[in-house]
Structure formats: structure tokens, C-alpha cells
Write an enzyme that holds these catalytic residues in place. Structure first.
Site, PDB file in Angstrom:
ATOM      1  N   THR A   1      -7.640  41.240 -13.673  1.00 55.44           N
ATOM      2  CA  THR A   1      -8.542  41.864 -12.962  1.00 55.44           C
ATOM      3  C   THR A   1      -9.343  40.930 -12.047  1.00 55.44           C
ATOM      4  O   THR A   1      -9.762  39.709 -12.709  1.00 55.44           O
ATOM      5  CB  THR A   1      -9.710  42.800 -13.861  1.00 55.44           C
TER       6      THR A   1
ATOM      7  N   HIS B   1     -10.556  54.572 -15.216  1.00 64.85           N
ATOM      8  CA  HIS B   1     -10.390  55.095 -13.777  1.00 64.85           C
ATOM      9  C   HIS B   1      -9.523  56.096 -13.915  1.00 64.85           C
ATOM     10  O   HIS B   1      -8.900  56.657 -12.700  1.00 64.85           O
ATOM     11  CB  HIS B   1      -9.949  54.033 -13.063  1.00 64.85           C
TER      12      HIS B   1
ATOM     13  N   GLN C   1      -8.357  49.598 -16.302  1.00 60.72           N
ATOM     14  CA  GLN C   1      -8.875  50.087 -15.083  1.00 60.72           C
ATOM     15  C   GLN C   1      -7.537  50.691 -14.233  1.00 60.72           C
ATOM     16  O   GLN C   1      -7.821  51.333 -13.344  1.00 60.72           O
ATOM     17  CB  GLN C   1      -9.413  48.940 -14.052  1.00 60.72           C
ATOM     18  N   ASN C   2      -6.292  50.475 -14.924  1.00 62.37           N
ATOM     19  CA  ASN C   2      -4.985  50.730 -14.100  1.00 62.37           C
ATOM     20  C   ASN C   2      -4.859  52.227 -14.635  1.00 62.37           C
ATOM     21  O   ASN C   2      -5.259  52.755 -15.580  1.00 62.37           O
ATOM     22  CB  ASN C   2      -4.027  49.967 -14.837  1.00 62.37           C
TER      23      ASN C   2
ATOM     24  N   ARG D   1       2.196  57.286  -5.014  1.00 59.65           N
ATOM     25  CA  ARG D   1       1.806  56.277  -6.001  1.00 59.65           C
ATOM     26  C   ARG D   1       2.488  56.872  -7.086  1.00 59.65           C
ATOM     27  O   ARG D   1       3.124  56.028  -7.980  1.00 59.65           O
ATOM     28  CB  ARG D   1       0.368  56.080  -6.063  1.00 59.65           C
TER      29      ARG D   1
END
Ligand code: APR
Length: 236
Positions: free
Chosen positions: A181, A113, A95-96, A59
């Protein structure tokens, strides 16, 4: 159009979708291909660190070609205008774990996150920017011990980052905006209710209605690279 003073924006994977980074729960999303319980939990890392590190290394490599898109840039421009207008408060919670908001110049940014381009030593907590592959035998640059390097990413079962600051800002915001989201993962999915409780105007910008869409007063459906710049232009 009302003039708002304190804004909290929450972004999810949908804001980076048009930059080529996959989302999680759509058709063909990341969690359709990989089992998060085997790759995104502390137990998975303890049981099979090589596999978990391999997943995040892939990733991380994928991130090197990704570029910020019009939605990221519109949010960065909004932040600058907001502060130049002398308004009180601007917070972008994402949140990314990608760095696309940074690429676009966002500054008041909180990665709840974690961040894929940071590595943390689970033995001495040293945290550092890192584009290299993580490996269990790679020694920590601080404590020099091997065996503890992990991605600085919040796994399922771990506490999200910055919650105290986020709830403080939600308690005083008069505008809450959720972008890209699905509203399926808490506590982020509960932020809209917190903002409503404090009388904030609530806006959802996403591809199509999701689980928490009924909680928002205003909706703009479509790709973020269209809806976000349009919504920012229309903001009083
Ligand atoms: N423009 C706007 N929204 C989009 C686009 C787009 N081009 N493409 C997809 N979306 C929307 C989808 O409709 C969906 O509502 O983005 C959302 C993506 O939802 P998820 O894949 O569930 O991603 P997200 O909500 O960010 O997941 C939250 O779950 O697994 C954890 O840690 C992971 O941060 C992630 C969290």
C-alpha cells in the site's frame, strides 16, 4: 525473534498486482487512466449511474480471471498457523475490493473499502453476492425496485467499513504489518501510527519506500510474492 500474540495486517493493491490486477497510483495505474472523482464518488453515481456502473462492471469482469498469488497464500497459511499456535488475535484488513484473499483461504478478513463482487441496493440496503453486470434498470432482488443497484464499494467521501473493529484491534496488537500500500489514503495510512502508539512492532512490505515508510521499524522491499512468503517464514 520475539513471539507476537496479536497481529493486524493491512493490504493494498500491491498484494494483488502480481495477480494481474492494477494498482492505483503507480505509472499507468487506474487513477492515471480514469478520474476517480467522475467514477468513484456518490455524486458521480447520482449524476451518471450508467458510466459508474459500466466502470465497476468492467473491473468485476476483469476479476473473473484473477487468481490468488503466493503472497495471498502465505498470509492464509500464517493465519492458520497463528491460530493453531494458540495465539490470541489475527486480523487481515484489506483496502482491496477483489476476492483474492478469500480465494487463498483467509478467514479473519475485513474489506474496509467494500467488495467488488457484492451489489447493494441503495434503496433498501439489500446486499448480495453478484457476478452479473449492474444496470440502473435492473430490479433489486429484494425490494424489486430498479434504479438503486450499486457496487458494495466505499467511494471517496464515504466512510470506510469496520473502523470500530479495526481500531479495537490496533489498540491491542503487538505486530502491525502493511503490505503493498502506498500509504496515501486515510484512515488506512494512519493505522501504523495507531499501532506504534500502542507499542506494536511495525513492518512494511512493499515494492519501494512510500509516503509513510519512515513510520515503520522494519522494511522488506520487493515484489509481494517474494517478500511476503520470506517474511512469514522468518516470523518467530
Ligand atoms: N509487490 C508489492 N508491492 C507492490 C507491488 C508488488 N508487486 N506492485 C506495486 N506495489 C506497491 C506500490 O509500490 C505502492 O506502494 O503497492 C502500492 C500501491 O499503491 P496504490 O496504487 O496507492 O494502492 P493502495 O495503497 O492500495 O490505495 C489505497 O486508494 O483509491 C483508493 O480505494 C483505493 O484501496 C485503494 C486506496
Amino acid at each position: 525473534m520475539a513471539r507476537y500474540e496479536n497481529i493486524v495486517i493491512l493490504t493494498g493493491a500491491g498484494v494483488s498486482a502480481e495477480s494481474g490486477l492494477g494498482t492505483f497510483r503507480e505509472e499507468g495505474g487506474l487513477w492515471a487512466k480514469f478520474d476517480p472523482m467522475k467514477l468513484a464518488t456518490p455524486e458521480a453515481f447520482a449524476a451518471d449511474p450508467e458510466t459508474v456502473l459500466g466502470f465497476y462492471n468492467a473491473r468485476r469482469a476483469n476479476l473473473s480471471d484473477a487468481k490468488a498469488n503466493a503472497a495471498h497464500f502465505a498470509l492464509s497459511a500464517l493465519e492458520q498457523d497463528w491460530m493453531m499456535d494458540g495465539r490470541s488475535d489475527f486480523l487481515l484488513v484489506t483496502q482491496n475490493i477483489d476476492d483474492l484473499h478469500e480465494q487463498a483461504g483467509s478467514a479473519s478478513l475485513l474489506h474496509m473499502h467494500g467488495e467488488l463482487l457484492k451489489t447493494r441496493c441503495s434503496q433498501c440496503d439489500h446486499l448480495f453476492f453478484d457476478r452479473e453486470d449492474m444496470a440502473i434498470e435492473r430490479p433489486c432482488p429484494a425490494c424489486t425496485k430498479a434504479g438503486g443497484l450499486r457496487p458494495h464499494v466505499v467511494w471517496f467521501g464515504e466512510m470506510p467499513l469496520g473502523l470500530d473493529q479495526i481500531y479495537q484491534r490496533l489498540d491491542r496488537c503487538d505486530l502491525f504489518v502493511a503490505i503493498g500500500t502506498s500509504g496515501t489514503v486515510y484512515p488506512a495510512a494512519g493505522f501504523v501510527s495507531e499501532a506504534r502508539r500502542n507499542g506494536a512492532h511495525t513492518v512494511e512490505l512493499t515494492l519501494e519506500p512510500g509516503e509513510i515508510s519512515g513510520l515503520f521499524e522494519e522494511h522488506h522491499y520487493g515484489p509481494a510474492t517474494e517478500t511476503v512468503p520470506y517474511w512469514v517464514r522468518g516470523l518467530g
